[in-house]
Design a protein around this motif. Sequence first.
Motif, PDB file in Angstrom:
ATOM      1  N   ILE A 125      45.395  36.126 120.539  1.00  0.00           N
ATOM      2  CA  ILE A 125      44.559  37.078 119.815  1.00  0.00           C
ATOM      3  C   ILE A 125      45.299  37.517 118.557  1.00  0.00           C
ATOM      4  CG2 ILE A 125      43.435  39.334 119.910  1.00  0.00           C
ATOM      5  CD1 ILE A 125      43.186  38.968 122.913  1.00  0.00           C
ATOM      6  N   PRO A 126      44.647  37.490 117.391  1.00  0.00           N
ATOM      7  CA  PRO A 126      45.328  37.925 116.157  1.00  0.00           C
ATOM      8  C   PRO A 126      45.850  39.354 116.277  1.00  0.00           C
ATOM      9  CG  PRO A 126      43.265  36.810 115.632  1.00  0.00           C
ATOM     10  CD  PRO A 126      43.294  36.984 117.115  1.00  0.00           C
ATOM     11  N   ARG A 127      46.922  39.645 115.549  1.00  0.00           N
ATOM     12  CA  ARG A 127      47.544  40.960 115.597  1.00  0.00           C
ATOM     13  C   ARG A 127      46.602  42.038 115.071  1.00  0.00           C
ATOM     14  NH1 ARG A 127      53.137  40.860 116.141  1.00  0.00           N
ATOM     15  NH2 ARG A 127      54.054  38.779 116.148  1.00  0.00           N
ATOM     16  N   ARG A 128      46.867  43.279 115.513  1.00  0.00           N
ATOM     17  CA  ARG A 128      46.038  44.395 115.057  1.00  0.00           C
ATOM     18  C   ARG A 128      46.145  44.586 113.557  1.00  0.00           C
ATOM     19  NH1 ARG A 128      47.204  49.058 119.674  1.00  0.00           N
ATOM     20  NH2 ARG A 128      46.273  47.915 121.447  1.00  0.00           N
ATOM     21  N   SER A 129      47.336  44.348 112.996  1.00  0.00           N
ATOM     22  CA  SER A 129      47.499  44.511 111.553  1.00  0.00           C
ATOM     23  C   SER A 129      46.619  43.513 110.802  1.00  0.00           C
ATOM     24  CB  SER A 129      48.971  44.329 111.149  1.00  0.00           C
ATOM     25  OG  SER A 129      49.430  43.036 111.516  1.00  0.00           O
ATOM     26  N   TRP A 130      46.519  42.273 111.341  1.00  0.00           N
ATOM     27  CA  TRP A 130      45.636  41.291 110.717  1.00  0.00           C
ATOM     28  C   TRP A 130      44.186  41.718 110.835  1.00  0.00           C
ATOM     29  CZ3 TRP A 130      41.617  38.354 112.728  1.00  0.00           C
ATOM     30  CH2 TRP A 130      41.101  37.379 111.877  1.00  0.00           C
ATOM     31  N   MET A 131      43.795  42.213 112.019  1.00  0.00           N
ATOM     32  CA  MET A 131      42.416  42.651 112.208  1.00  0.00           C
ATOM     33  C   MET A 131      42.056  43.780 111.244  1.00  0.00           C
ATOM     34  SD  MET A 131      41.999  42.624 116.357  1.00  0.00           S
ATOM     35  CE  MET A 131      42.171  41.140 117.320  1.00  0.00           C
ATOM     36  N   ALA A 132      42.965  44.764 111.112  1.00  0.00           N
ATOM     37  CA  ALA A 132      42.692  45.901 110.234  1.00  0.00           C
ATOM     38  C   ALA A 132      42.620  45.455 108.780  1.00  0.00           C
ATOM     39  CB  ALA A 132      43.767  46.970 110.412  1.00  0.00           C
ATOM     40  N   ALA A 133      43.581  44.630 108.360  1.00  0.00           N
ATOM     41  CA  ALA A 133      43.606  44.178 106.968  1.00  0.00           C
ATOM     42  C   ALA A 133      42.403  43.294 106.658  1.00  0.00           C
ATOM     43  CB  ALA A 133      44.906  43.422 106.686  1.00  0.00           C
ATOM     44  N   THR A 134      42.051  42.409 107.595  1.00  0.00           N
ATOM     45  CA  THR A 134      40.912  41.525 107.377  1.00  0.00           C
ATOM     46  C   THR A 134      39.604  42.315 107.343  1.00  0.00           C
ATOM     47  OG1 THR A 134      42.064  39.686 108.437  1.00  0.00           O
ATOM     48  CG2 THR A 134      39.679  39.513 108.250  1.00  0.00           C
ATOM     49  N   ALA A 135      39.476  43.302 108.237  1.00  0.00           N
ATOM     50  CA  ALA A 135      38.274  44.138 108.218  1.00  0.00           C
ATOM     51  C   ALA A 135      38.142  44.867 106.891  1.00  0.00           C
ATOM     52  CB  ALA A 135      38.322  45.143 109.369  1.00  0.00           C
ATOM     53  N   CYS A 136      39.254  45.404 106.410  1.00  0.00           N
ATOM     54  CA  CYS A 136      39.250  46.104 105.123  1.00  0.00           C
ATOM     55  C   CYS A 136      38.866  45.139 103.999  1.00  0.00           C
ATOM     56  CB  CYS A 136      40.630  46.709 104.873  1.00  0.00           C
ATOM     57  SG  CYS A 136      40.753  47.711 103.378  1.00  0.00           S
ATOM     58  N   ALA A 137      39.466  43.948 104.007  1.00  0.00           N
ATOM     59  CA  ALA A 137      39.179  42.967 102.962  1.00  0.00           C
ATOM     60  C   ALA A 137      37.730  42.505 103.012  1.00  0.00           C
ATOM     61  CB  ALA A 137      40.124  41.776 103.104  1.00  0.00           C
ATOM     62  N   LEU A 138      37.183  42.334 104.224  1.00  0.00           N
ATOM     63  CA  LEU A 138      35.815  41.848 104.337  1.00  0.00           C
ATOM     64  C   LEU A 138      34.798  42.903 103.914  1.00  0.00           C
ATOM     65  CD1 LEU A 138      35.965  39.731 107.619  1.00  0.00           C
ATOM     66  CD2 LEU A 138      35.879  38.948 105.258  1.00  0.00           C
ATOM     67  N   VAL A 282      38.802  47.902  97.469  1.00  0.00           N
ATOM     68  CA  VAL A 282      38.961  47.866  98.928  1.00  0.00           C
ATOM     69  C   VAL A 282      39.576  46.545  99.367  1.00  0.00           C
ATOM     70  CG1 VAL A 282      37.715  47.909 101.122  1.00  0.00           C
ATOM     71  CG2 VAL A 282      37.083  49.496  99.302  1.00  0.00           C
ATOM     72  N   LEU A 283      39.099  45.444  98.770  1.00  0.00           N
ATOM     73  CA  LEU A 283      39.639  44.130  99.105  1.00  0.00           C
ATOM     74  C   LEU A 283      41.127  44.056  98.773  1.00  0.00           C
ATOM     75  CD1 LEU A 283      37.796  40.800  98.260  1.00  0.00           C
ATOM     76  CD2 LEU A 283      40.254  40.950  98.340  1.00  0.00           C
ATOM     77  N   SER A 284      41.501  44.542  97.607  1.00  0.00           N
ATOM     78  CA  SER A 284      42.913  44.534  97.204  1.00  0.00           C
ATOM     79  C   SER A 284      43.757  45.372  98.154  1.00  0.00           C
ATOM     80  CB  SER A 284      43.051  45.057  95.773  1.00  0.00           C
ATOM     81  OG  SER A 284      42.332  44.244  94.873  1.00  0.00           O
ATOM     82  N   ALA A 285      43.211  46.497  98.614  1.00  0.00           N
ATOM     83  CA  ALA A 285      43.951  47.343  99.560  1.00  0.00           C
ATOM     84  C   ALA A 285      44.207  46.601 100.867  1.00  0.00           C
ATOM     85  CB  ALA A 285      43.169  48.627  99.822  1.00  0.00           C
ATOM     86  N   GLY A 286      43.225  45.820 101.318  1.00  0.00           N
ATOM     87  CA  GLY A 286      43.427  45.028 102.534  1.00  0.00           C
ATOM     88  C   GLY A 286      44.524  43.993 102.376  1.00  0.00           C
ATOM     89  N   LEU A 287      44.594  43.352 101.193  1.00  0.00           N
ATOM     90  CA  LEU A 287      45.649  42.369 100.940  1.00  0.00           C
ATOM     91  C   LEU A 287      47.024  43.026 100.925  1.00  0.00           C
ATOM     92  CD1 LEU A 287      44.001  40.212  98.124  1.00  0.00           C
ATOM     93  CD2 LEU A 287      44.052  39.778 100.572  1.00  0.00           C
ATOM     94  N   LEU A 292      52.277  43.992 103.383  1.00  0.00           N
ATOM     95  CA  LEU A 292      53.281  44.936 103.862  1.00  0.00           C
ATOM     96  C   LEU A 292      53.534  44.756 105.351  1.00  0.00           C
ATOM     97  CD1 LEU A 292      52.274  48.185 101.942  1.00  0.00           C
ATOM     98  CD2 LEU A 292      54.216  46.675 101.494  1.00  0.00           C
ATOM     99  N   GLY A 293      52.474  44.431 106.104  1.00  0.00           N
ATOM    100  CA  GLY A 293      52.655  44.169 107.526  1.00  0.00           C
ATOM    101  C   GLY A 293      53.532  42.965 107.766  1.00  0.00           C
ATOM    102  N   SER A 294      53.349  41.907 106.953  1.00  0.00           N
ATOM    103  CA  SER A 294      54.205  40.720 107.066  1.00  0.00           C
ATOM    104  C   SER A 294      55.646  41.071 106.737  1.00  0.00           C
ATOM    105  CB  SER A 294      53.706  39.627 106.118  1.00  0.00           C
ATOM    106  OG  SER A 294      52.419  39.212 106.474  1.00  0.00           O
ATOM    107  N   ARG A 295      55.845  41.921 105.726  1.00  0.00           N
ATOM    108  CA  ARG A 295      57.200  42.292 105.323  1.00  0.00           C
ATOM    109  C   ARG A 295      57.896  43.101 106.411  1.00  0.00           C
ATOM    110  NH1 ARG A 295      58.893  45.963 100.064  1.00  0.00           N
ATOM    111  NH2 ARG A 295      61.139  45.739 100.316  1.00  0.00           N
ATOM    112  N   SER A 296      57.158  44.041 107.030  1.00  0.00           N
ATOM    113  CA  SER A 296      57.787  44.871 108.059  1.00  0.00           C
ATOM    114  C   SER A 296      58.168  44.059 109.274  1.00  0.00           C
ATOM    115  CB  SER A 296      56.837  46.006 108.461  1.00  0.00           C
ATOM    116  OG  SER A 296      55.662  45.493 109.060  1.00  0.00           O
TER     117      SER A 296
END
Length: 307
Positions: A125-138, A282-287, A292-296
Motif C-alpha cells: 500500500i502506498p505511504r500516507r505521505s504519497w496519498m496526501a501529496a497525491t490527493a493534494c496534487a489531484l 494547490v498542485l505545486s503544494a502537493g509536489l 519534502l517527504g522523500s527528503r525526510s
Amino acid sequence: MLPALAVVAAAVLFGTTGTAQAVGPDGTTPLGVGAMRLVVGGVALAALGFAVAARRRRRTSTPPSPPLTRRAFGLMALTGVCLAAYQPLFFLGTERSGVAVGTVIALGSAPVLAGVLEWALTRRIPRRSWMAATACALVGVALLASAGTGGGAADPVGILGSLGAGAAFAVFANAQRRLMDDGWDPFTVAGAMGLGSAIAALPMLPFAPLGWLATPAGAVMTLWLGLATIALAYALFTWGLQGLTASTAATLTLAEPVTAALLGTLVLGERLGPPAVVGLVVLSAGLVLLALGSRSRAAARPFAVEG
C-alpha cells in the motif's frame, strides 16, 4: 532530494512538449510529431544510456548487469512500446483539448494509475505521505482541468487520448522500477527504453505526413522534442526513479502540467481563470509536500531513499 529533483527537472522538460508542437510548423499531426520525436530521441537516449552505463561500470564499483532473462527482455520491450504509444496519444490529447488541459489530464491520471498498478504488483500500500501529496496534487489537477483554457474545452477523443497517455506512463514507470529492483543499472534501463521506442516508432512513419520536417521550424522542433524532452528528460527520470517508487515518481511528474499551463498562458495565450490559478498553487503544494517527504525519509535512512 536528488532523485526527486531529477524527476522534477525531467517533468519540466516534459512540460514543454505541447507548446513546442503548438508553435511548430503547419501541417504537423500527432502521429508524425510523436514518431519523429521517438526516432530522434529514442536513438539519442539509447546512445546516452548505454554509454553512461558502460562508463559507470568501468569507473565505479557498479556490479555487472544481471543475465538478460525473458522477464528482463519483456520488461525492457514493454517500456519501449509504452513510450512509443505515449507520444501520439499525448499529442492527440493536447491537439484536441489544448496544451494545458490535455497535459493536465494525461499527467494527472498517471500517479493514480501508477499507484494502483504498483499495489497490484507488489501488494504494498502506498505511504500516507504519497496519498496526501497525491490527493493534494489531484485537487489541483481537477481545478485546472475543470477551469478550461482559451485553447478550448476538452472533448471526448482528447480525453481518451490523454488518459491513454497517462496509462502508458504508469506502465513503463512500473516496468522500469521492476528492472531496477532486479539489479539493472538505471542508465541501461533508460537506453533499452530508448532503443525499443525508436524501433516501435518505425512502423508509424509511412502513415504520417512529414513534409514539415524539411522546414527550419520543423527541424528545430524535432531536435528539441527528441534530444531535450526524450533523451535528457528520460535519462533524468530513470536515474531519479532508482531512489523512488514508481507511484512517487509519477506524482512528481505533475510538475509537467504546471509547466505546460504556464507556457500555454505565457506563450500561446491560453487564458487560465482564477480556479485554474488556484489549481496550480494547490498542485505545486502537493509536489513540495511529496519532495519534502522523500527528503525526510532519506535523512532518517541515509543509505536508501524510497518513495
